[in-house]
Structure formats: C-alpha cells, structure tokens
Scaffold this motif. Structure first.
Motif, PDB file in Angstrom:
ATOM      1  N   UNK A 181      45.944  95.461  74.011  1.00  0.00           N
ATOM      2  CA  UNK A 181      44.946  95.030  74.979  1.00  0.00           C
ATOM      3  C   UNK A 181      44.646  93.542  74.846  1.00  0.00           C
ATOM      4  N   UNK A 182      44.130  92.910  75.906  1.00  0.00           N
ATOM      5  CA  UNK A 182      43.924  91.459  75.908  1.00  0.00           C
ATOM      6  C   UNK A 182      42.952  90.949  74.843  1.00  0.00           C
ATOM      7  N   UNK A 183      41.999  91.749  74.421  1.00  0.00           N
ATOM      8  CA  UNK A 183      41.052  91.341  73.376  1.00  0.00           C
ATOM      9  C   UNK A 183      41.100  92.280  72.176  1.00  0.00           C
ATOM     10  N   UNK A 184      42.235  92.952  72.010  1.00  0.00           N
ATOM     11  CA  UNK A 184      42.449  93.832  70.862  1.00  0.00           C
ATOM     12  C   UNK A 184      43.225  93.083  69.799  1.00  0.00           C
ATOM     13  N   UNK A 185      43.050  93.501  68.560  1.00  0.00           N
ATOM     14  CA  UNK A 185      43.774  92.891  67.462  1.00  0.00           C
ATOM     15  C   UNK A 185      43.718  93.764  66.234  1.00  0.00           C
ATOM     16  N   UNK A 186      44.133  93.202  65.113  1.00  0.00           N
ATOM     17  CA  UNK A 186      44.051  93.901  63.830  1.00  0.00           C
ATOM     18  C   UNK A 186      43.592  92.909  62.780  1.00  0.00           C
ATOM     19  N   UNK A 187      42.566  93.320  62.005  1.00  0.00           N
ATOM     20  CA  UNK A 187      42.110  92.497  60.893  1.00  0.00           C
ATOM     21  C   UNK A 187      42.560  93.157  59.594  1.00  0.00           C
ATOM     22  N   UNK A 188      43.197  92.377  58.761  1.00  0.00           N
ATOM     23  CA  UNK A 188      43.686  92.824  57.464  1.00  0.00           C
ATOM     24  C   UNK A 188      42.668  92.370  56.428  1.00  0.00           C
ATOM     25  N   UNK A 189      42.193  93.316  55.618  1.00  0.00           N
ATOM     26  CA  UNK A 189      41.178  93.029  54.609  1.00  0.00           C
ATOM     27  C   UNK A 189      41.811  93.225  53.236  1.00  0.00           C
ATOM     28  N   UNK A 190      41.737  92.194  52.399  1.00  0.00           N
ATOM     29  CA  UNK A 190      42.289  92.246  51.048  1.00  0.00           C
ATOM     30  C   UNK A 190      41.156  92.277  50.033  1.00  0.00           C
ATOM     31  N   UNK A 191      41.402  92.862  48.865  1.00  0.00           N
ATOM     32  CA  UNK A 191      40.365  93.010  47.840  1.00  0.00           C
ATOM     33  C   UNK A 191      39.820  91.680  47.347  1.00  0.00           C
ATOM     34  N   UNK A 192      40.695  90.699  47.210  1.00  0.00           N
ATOM     35  CA  UNK A 192      40.250  89.392  46.708  1.00  0.00           C
ATOM     36  C   UNK A 192      41.036  88.291  47.402  1.00  0.00           C
ATOM     37  N   UNK A 193      40.486  87.096  47.426  1.00  0.00           N
ATOM     38  CA  UNK A 193      41.201  85.990  48.074  1.00  0.00           C
ATOM     39  C   UNK A 193      42.542  85.707  47.399  1.00  0.00           C
ATOM     40  N   UNK A 194      43.503  85.341  48.198  1.00  0.00           N
ATOM     41  CA  UNK A 194      44.825  84.958  47.715  1.00  0.00           C
ATOM     42  C   UNK A 194      45.584  84.315  48.861  1.00  0.00           C
ATOM     43  N   UNK A 195      46.729  83.718  48.553  1.00  0.00           N
ATOM     44  CA  UNK A 195      47.540  83.200  49.648  1.00  0.00           C
ATOM     45  C   UNK A 195      48.176  84.406  50.321  1.00  0.00           C
ATOM     46  N   UNK A 196      47.867  84.597  51.595  1.00  0.00           N
ATOM     47  CA  UNK A 196      48.383  85.729  52.354  1.00  0.00           C
ATOM     48  C   UNK A 196      49.527  85.236  53.228  1.00  0.00           C
ATOM     49  N   UNK A 197      50.653  85.930  53.169  1.00  0.00           N
ATOM     50  CA  UNK A 197      51.810  85.592  53.984  1.00  0.00           C
ATOM     51  C   UNK A 197      52.208  86.805  54.821  1.00  0.00           C
TER      52      UNK A 197
END
Length: 153
Positions: free
Chosen positions: A65-81
């Motif tokens: 959908x035009x305003x749909x997405x996915x948020x990925x939540x990680x336990x702690x900060x890190x460089x995410x690739x």
C-alpha cells in the motif's frame, strides 16, 4: 517515564508477535502493525522483531500500500545492513535512532544482494515503497513518531 513507555510498548508488541502463527518462508509474512508518523504523514508499519521476521522481511510481496511499510526492531543499537534477496518490489529504507531521528536513507533495487547499511548504530529500520521519503522531502534528521520511540503518532 520514557523507559516505562518503551517497556509497555515492547510488552504489547511481544504479546502480539507471540500470538502470530509462524509462516513458511515461501510466501509473504503478515505481522502486527503499528501507526507511525513523519511530519504530517501516517504510516501503517508491520513490526518485525525476531531474527526470523527480520530475515523474511518484505520478501515475496508483489505490491505494498502507498503508506504501508515494515519497521524492523533490534534489541540493541548496531550497524544494520539490509539487502533485497527474494524481495520483488523496490524499496526505500530509513535507518532510525532510538529517539526517532532518521540517521540516513537509501534506495534498494529488487532481488539484489547489495548491502545498504546504517551510517551509525541504530535499533530501528523502516522500509517503504521506493521513493516514499524523497517524494515527501524527508531527509536525515527528520523525526519519526510512534510507539517504538515512546511518542504518540
């Protein structure tokens, strides 16, 4: 107070995720959603919290959908690739700090293994349709609001 709000939000998400049946990797996954806000835009984002949910992400979808997405939540900060293996639609990605500030943005091509990484350690990554952020003039430094960041939408 912020920590309490984050813990409550995390508990809510965990209970929702625990009630979601596991899906085979051959098809798109459907996850619980959360409302996010960026300036005056509202996003309906599926919440990927577990390593398996992160791995599947938006794979095997032919549209979103035009305003749909996915948020990925990680336990702690890190460089995410992130990369686009088995992801059929082009996406924009926002790497977001704990306070909801967009650290950096990138555009990702379908079905590629090219890495797209955060410029600094983050706990949140938001994927949207290609061009979503640029079409709205959103850049690094813009704030995202909603449950994950301890703020209202």
């Amino acid at each position: 107070m912020k920590t309490t709000a984050r813990r409550a939000a995390a508990a809510l998400w965990l209970s929702a995720v625990a009630c979601t049946p596991a899906l085979a990797q051959e098809g798109p996954q459907q996850l619980p959603t959360v409302a996010l806000g960026i300036t005056f835009h509202t996003i309906k984002a599926e919440v990927a919290m577990t390593p398996k949910q992160h791995e599947i992400g938006l794979m095997h979808r032919t549209s979103m959908g035009p305003n749909d997405g996915m948020i990925f939540v990680f336990e702690r900060p890190g460089q995410q690739c992130f990369w686009m293996k088995n992801t059929l639609i082009p996406l924009s990605v926002a790497f977001i700090g704990d306070d909801g500030t967009i650290v950096n943005l990138d555009e990702m091509k379908p079905e590629t293994l090219e890495p797209h990484c955060s410029a600094k350690p983050v706990r949140y990554v938001l994927e949207m349709n290609k061009g979503w952020f640029s079409k709205r003039g959103l850049k690094a430094g813009t704030k995202v609001t909603g449950e994950p960041f301890g703020t209202g939408k």
